[in-house]
Motif scaffolding. Structure first.
Motif, short mmCIF file in Angstrom:
data_model
loop_
_atom_site.label_atom_id
_atom_site.label_comp_id
_atom_site.label_asym_id
_atom_site.label_seq_id
_atom_site.Cartn_x
_atom_site.Cartn_y
_atom_site.Cartn_z
N GLU A 31 0.86 -1.18 0.00
CA GLU A 31 0.00 0.00 0.00
C GLU A 31 0.90 1.24 0.00
O GLU A 31 1.98 1.23 0.58
N PRO A 32 0.47 2.32 -0.66
CA PRO A 32 1.31 3.52 -0.74
C PRO A 32 1.41 4.23 0.62
O PRO A 32 0.52 4.10 1.46
N THR A 33 2.48 4.96 0.78
CA THR A 33 2.63 5.86 1.93
C THR A 33 2.56 7.27 1.38
O THR A 33 3.31 7.63 0.47
N THR A 45 1.01 11.68 7.79
CA THR A 45 1.42 10.54 6.97
C THR A 45 0.33 9.49 7.01
O THR A 45 -0.15 9.11 8.08
N ILE A 46 -0.06 9.03 5.83
CA ILE A 46 -1.08 8.00 5.69
C ILE A 46 -0.40 6.78 5.10
O ILE A 46 0.22 6.87 4.04
N ASP A 52 -7.54 4.34 -2.79
CA ASP A 52 -8.77 5.13 -2.75
C ASP A 52 -9.06 5.66 -1.34
O ASP A 52 -9.52 6.79 -1.18
N GLU A 53 -8.72 4.88 -0.33
CA GLU A 53 -8.90 5.34 1.05
C GLU A 53 -7.90 6.45 1.37
O GLU A 53 -8.24 7.43 2.03
N ALA A 54 -6.67 6.32 0.89
CA ALA A 54 -5.66 7.36 1.10
C ALA A 54 -6.10 8.67 0.45
O ALA A 54 -5.98 9.74 1.06
#
Length: 65
Positions: A31-33, A45-46, A52-54
């Motif tokens: 998953e992306p950061t 920071t996510i 899509d949630e990010a």
């Protein structure tokens, strides 16, 4: 109390298992950061969420500035 002894084979097997697990993890999609810096200098920071949630979270952060 019985003392457990380890052979060099079992230690090598354990090391190989660790390397195999690490290799397996690196081949899986991550998953992306995303780090967002707001106008006031604060950063958020996510990580560990689907893209899509990010995106939804970033939009909420930007709307709340």
């Amino acid at each position: 109390m019985k003392r457990r002894t380890w052979s060099s084979g079992s230690c090598a097997d354990t090391c190989l298992a660790g390397v195999s697990i690490d290799s397996w993890r690196t081949t899986r999609p991550q998953e992306p950061t995303v780090t967002v810096e707001l106008d006031n200098g604060r950063k958020a920071t996510i990580a560990g969420v689907p893209p899509d949630e990010a995106q939804r979270l970033v939009e909420q952060l930007l709307d709340g500035q």
